[in-house]
Scaffold this active site. Structure first.
Site, PDB file in Angstrom:
ATOM      1  N   CYS A   1      -6.609 -62.783  64.717  1.00  0.00           N
ATOM      2  CA  CYS A   1      -5.548 -62.599  65.708  1.00  0.00           C
ATOM      3  C   CYS A   1      -6.135 -62.316  67.080  1.00  0.00           C
ATOM      4  O   CYS A   1      -6.569 -61.196  67.368  1.00  0.00           O
ATOM      5  CB  CYS A   1      -4.619 -61.459  65.287  1.00  0.00           C
TER       6      CYS A   1
ATOM      7  N   CYS B   1      -4.175 -59.703  69.047  1.00  0.00           N
ATOM      8  CA  CYS B   1      -4.413 -58.329  68.593  1.00  0.00           C
ATOM      9  C   CYS B   1      -5.762 -57.804  69.078  1.00  0.00           C
ATOM     10  O   CYS B   1      -5.867 -56.650  69.518  1.00  0.00           O
ATOM     11  CB  CYS B   1      -4.396 -58.258  67.070  1.00  0.00           C
ATOM     12  N   ASP B   2      -6.808 -58.623  68.958  1.00  0.00           N
ATOM     13  CA  ASP B   2      -8.174 -58.114  69.115  1.00  0.00           C
ATOM     14  C   ASP B   2      -8.946 -58.676  70.304  1.00  0.00           C
ATOM     15  O   ASP B   2     -10.063 -58.226  70.580  1.00  0.00           O
ATOM     16  CB  ASP B   2      -8.968 -58.418  67.836  1.00  0.00           C
TER      17      ASP B   2
END
Length: 309
Positions: free
Chosen positions: A134, A137-138
């Site tokens: 992701c 997300c990261d």
């Protein structure tokens, strides 16, 4: 046979949020956690984009706190995996681990979607230490660093473009000699000076002492001009698709071609009265924790309304 008003299947942000709302409504929900307590989110490390945590929060800690909140209001959280259902009857019938049978007046499916991986041992070795599925997300953790994205479709191109806004350089590893993405996404990638597309490359493995430091690739595998190539990277992002965890429900619940449960527009209702879907199992577009939590709230409210009627 045990009968419950609200059965929640899955323990990610959608499942736990549904449990909080259902419990506060006095519906005494029972939640089965599935194979991974806390859901897919616990496979990452730090979360910085969930509201309420200005300094970021460890993923396992956050999910533990949401679970604790659900239990505080009376949710019965249990270990177990749903292996069979019968949604043709009312109340619905559900089997846990093949032998425990329950009846439920309403069911909230929040089983999530699992990211597809290449199947390399190094993916598990470096999970949370350079390997991610992701970018949204990261990606923030890789500002001004070099990363690689695996995939050749729209998702891979979108993730590469997103990471190019944060990172120093992005390699896009494509096993075929062309991109499968739409023309617009192809042009966006090919015209971005920060993205280097590596056509006809496959990943052999990852290496690094303290997290990912590089990837070993093979160019034109099996051909006369085959060669092994090393690239120095700090992050390795998988973008080869997700598999919604809907298999056990498909006999009764309508899904799209990819297996995502089809819901009624903005509402989490499925084609089966009394069965609702929340989170990534019904979301092929966003797949974010905050979106999953919101849909869990909706599902619980719809279940309450269904029970009253």
């Amino acid at each position: 046979m045990e009968r419950v008003k609200v059965l929640i299947i899955g323990s990610g942000p959608a499942g736990y949020t549904a449990a909080i709302y259902a419990a506060r409504a006095g519906l005494n929900p029972v939640l089965y956690e599935g194979m991974l307590s806390g859901g897919q989110l616990t496979q990452t490390t730090m979360i910085e984009n969930f509201p309420g945590y200005p300094q970021g929060v460890d993923a396992t800690q956050m999910m533990g706190e949401i679970r604790e909140q659900a239990e505080r209001f009376g949710t019965d959280v249990r270990f177990g995996v749903v292996t069979k259902v019968d949604f043709s009857v009312s109340p619905k019938k559900i089997w846990i681990d093949e032998d425990t049978e329950l009846e439920a007046d309403t069911v909230i499916i929040a089983t999530g979607a699992s990211a597809k991986y290449l199947g390399l041992p190094d993916e598990q070795k470096y999970m949370g230490e350079g390997v991610s599925a992701c970018a949204t997300c990261d990606g923030f953790f890789y500002r001004k660093k070099d990363v690689a994205v695996v995939g050749g479709g729209d998702t891979a191109c979108e993730e590469a473009s997103y990471l190019a806004g944060l990172c120093n350089k992005v390699y896009l590893i494509v096993r075929k000699p062309f991109l499968r993405a739409s023309k617009v996404m192809q042009e966006r990638v090919m015209n971005n000076p920060k993205i280097e597309v590596l056509f006809e490359h496959n990943t052999l493995g990852l290496y690094g002492e303290k997290g990912v430091e590089g990837a070993k690739l093979v160019y034109r595998k099996g051909e006369a001009d085959e060669k092994v190539v090393d690239i120095k990277i700090d992050g390795f992002f998988l973008a080869i698709g997700h598999h919604p965890n809907s298999d056990v429900f498909r006999e009764y619940v309508k899904c799209n071609e990819e297996g995502y449960i089809i819901t009624d527009g903005a509402r989490p209702t499925t084609n089966v009265p009394g069965v609702f879907a929340a989170g990534d199992v019904a979301d092929p577009l966003y797949r974010q924790a905050i979106c999953a939590a919101a849909s869990g709230c909706k599902a619980a409210m719809e279940a309450e309304k269904y029970l009253k009627n």
